[in-house]
Design a protein around this motif. Structure first.
Motif, short mmCIF file in Angstrom:
data_model
loop_
_atom_site.label_atom_id
_atom_site.label_comp_id
_atom_site.label_asym_id
_atom_site.label_seq_id
_atom_site.Cartn_x
_atom_site.Cartn_y
_atom_site.Cartn_z
N ARG A 165 0.85 -1.19 0.00
CA ARG A 165 0.00 0.00 0.00
C ARG A 165 0.88 1.24 0.00
NH1 ARG A 165 -3.82 0.49 5.03
NH2 ARG A 165 -2.22 1.95 5.78
N ARG A 166 0.63 2.16 -0.92
CA ARG A 166 1.45 3.36 -1.06
C ARG A 166 0.71 4.56 -0.48
NH1 ARG A 166 6.22 1.18 -1.12
NH2 ARG A 166 6.79 0.08 -3.06
N ASP A 167 0.79 4.73 0.84
CA ASP A 167 0.05 5.78 1.54
C ASP A 167 0.44 7.17 1.08
OD1 ASP A 167 -0.61 3.47 2.88
OD2 ASP A 167 -0.35 4.31 4.89
N ALA A 168 1.70 7.39 0.72
CA ALA A 168 2.15 8.73 0.36
C ALA A 168 1.47 9.25 -0.91
CB ALA A 168 3.67 8.73 0.16
N MET A 169 0.87 8.35 -1.69
CA MET A 169 0.19 8.76 -2.92
C MET A 169 -1.20 9.32 -2.66
SD MET A 169 1.51 5.82 -5.59
CE MET A 169 1.20 6.82 -7.05
N GLY A 170 -1.56 9.42 -1.39
CA GLY A 170 -2.79 10.09 -1.02
C GLY A 170 -3.98 9.16 -0.88
N PHE A 200 2.03 12.66 -8.22
CA PHE A 200 2.85 12.26 -7.09
C PHE A 200 4.31 12.35 -7.52
CE2 PHE A 200 5.02 8.88 -4.61
CZ PHE A 200 4.88 9.45 -3.34
N VAL A 201 5.10 13.07 -6.72
CA VAL A 201 6.51 13.26 -7.01
C VAL A 201 7.32 12.44 -6.01
CG1 VAL A 201 8.36 14.93 -7.39
CG2 VAL A 201 5.96 15.62 -7.74
N ASP A 207 10.75 4.40 -6.49
CA ASP A 207 10.40 4.05 -5.12
C ASP A 207 9.23 4.94 -4.70
OD1 ASP A 207 10.13 3.56 -2.45
OD2 ASP A 207 12.24 3.88 -1.94
N LEU A 208 8.05 4.36 -4.55
CA LEU A 208 6.85 5.13 -4.25
C LEU A 208 6.52 5.18 -2.76
CD1 LEU A 208 4.62 3.90 -7.22
CD2 LEU A 208 6.16 5.87 -7.12
N TRP A 209 7.48 4.81 -1.94
CA TRP A 209 7.25 4.79 -0.49
C TRP A 209 7.06 6.20 0.06
CZ3 TRP A 209 5.86 1.46 3.05
CH2 TRP A 209 6.03 1.78 4.39
#
Length: 383
Positions: A165-170, A200-201, A207-209
């Motif tokens: 799950r990539r939480d930082a992507m909102g 998303f930057v 690395d999408l963490w």
């Protein structure tokens, strides 16, 4: 005067239009107009109920709640967004399951070089309403939850690595994602009537963490990217956190190629073109700007290597329509006898000679009646 006639007249006179975009000289070909498909007219429906151009054929490769032929895997209900990944001399097609209350997820079909299915398996489960998503340059599939404060999950098409799950992507009602390797960002659409267009930057590309979630904003006609203060979206939803955020009516499919991110909005039946290099936003298709528009109910979108866009309909008359680089829009295929369904998940195999897509509810109109197809034929390699 009808809105379609008025808007087309405005374009024809070069008048400025308050539509939230700048009509620049390179974009005067927009929006696409009804014309003749490069593949010619649709022929009568085949044995699978699909109308195709001359030289094209279809086959059913999976049915919801049924065992996929040659495997032990049961294909998921409500198939939705999908993508293909190269696998040696073969490929993998991944498909979301748009099921609520933890019944969603992603399944995969593996094909050999002869397009025979050699395996089928799950790569994500226990999520909700996995609608669309997007492939990354590092060969993962981003599966998006279309629920309030939904998540993006990064999955492995081979099923060797567990989904993350990539939480930082909102957290918002995610729809689709598209990777832009040139600017090293991921574009994201939101399925709300007052939704936004995000990017998303990542702190590190690949690395999408961690990273920064931004929203496309507009002030005095100038576009800019503004940081979202709280990507978690609670208590204030992400789309309401930036006062001049540009609003879009029901964001759907999203696809990036050659400097432009194309995305669809179902509320106004448009295909948008965001030119990332010039930071300009254009309307690539609008049924109100097109005579006898063939494309209605815009949804998932993909592209062929030659530059043709393929837009699937949720509604309309169950077509996948083509938009050519010279701005001609025409039907490519039509599914008959399934008016209570929607078309989704269009994706080409790596070679570009096979197109995959699903009818989410098939002939029954129920999520358990979904059908996933393959279309083969002389797809063009040059415009």
């Amino acid at each position: 005067m009808e809105r379609r006639t008025f808007l087309r007249a405005m374009i024809g006179t070069g008048a400025t239009m308050a539509l939230g975009f700048t009509m620049t000289r390179p974009a005067l070909g927009y929006p696409a107009q009804t014309g003749t498909s490069p593949y010619g007219p649709l022929r009568p429906a085949d044995a699978n109920g699909i109308m195709l151009p001359e030289g094209f054929t279809s086959r059913v490769i999976a049915r919801s709640t049924k065992i996929v032929g040659g495997t032990s895997h049961t294909w998921h209900s409500a198939p939705d967004g999908g993508a293909c990944f190269a696998d040696g001399s073969g490929w993998i097609y991944v498909s979301n399951a748009e099921i609520s209350s933890g019944g969603g997820g992603v399944s995969a079909l593996r094909f050999d070089s002869s397009a025979q299915i050699t395996d089928a398996y799950s790569i994500l489960s226990g999520t909700s309403r996995n609608c669309a998503g997007g492939a990354t340059p590092w060969n993962t599939w981003l599966s998006c939850e279309e629920i309030d404060r939904g998540f993006v999950y990064e999955t492995d098409p081979w099923g060797s690595i567990g989904a993350v799950r990539r939480d930082a992507m909102g957290r918002f009602k995610h729809e689709a994602a598209a990777a832009d390797p040139d600017r090293k960002v991921i574009y994201l659409t939101e399925d709300e009537s007052d939704g936004c267009f995000y990017r998303f930057v990542p702190n590190t590309w690949g690395d999408l963490w961690s990273g920064t979630l931004q929203v496309l904003a507009e002030s005095n006609g100038v576009l800019d990217w503004a940081n979202i203060p709280d990507p978690d979206g609670s208590p204030r939803r992400t789309r309401k956190q930036v006062s001049d955020a540009r609003k879009f009516n029901g964001g759907e499919g999203c696809y990036y190629r050659a400097g432009t991110c194309f995305f669809t909005t179902k509320g106004d039946n448009r295909v948008w073109a965001y030119d990332a290099a010039t930071n300009k936003l254009e309307i690539a298709y609008d049924d109100n700007l097109t005579d006898n528009p063939p494309l209605t109910g815009v949804d998932n979108i993909t592209a062929a290597e030659v530059g043709d866009l393929y837009v699937a309909e949720d509604g309309g008359n169950m077509e996948i329509c083509i938009i050519t680089p010279d701005d001609v829009v025409a039907p490519f295929l039509r599914v008959t006898g399934q008016s209570s369904s929607e078309l989704c998940g269009p994706a080409f195999n790596p070679v570009g000679n096979r197109l995959y897509f699903s009818s989410q509810r098939g002939t029954t109109g129920s999520s358990s009646g979904g059908i996933t197809y393959e279309v083969t034929g002389p797809f063009r390699t040059a415009a």
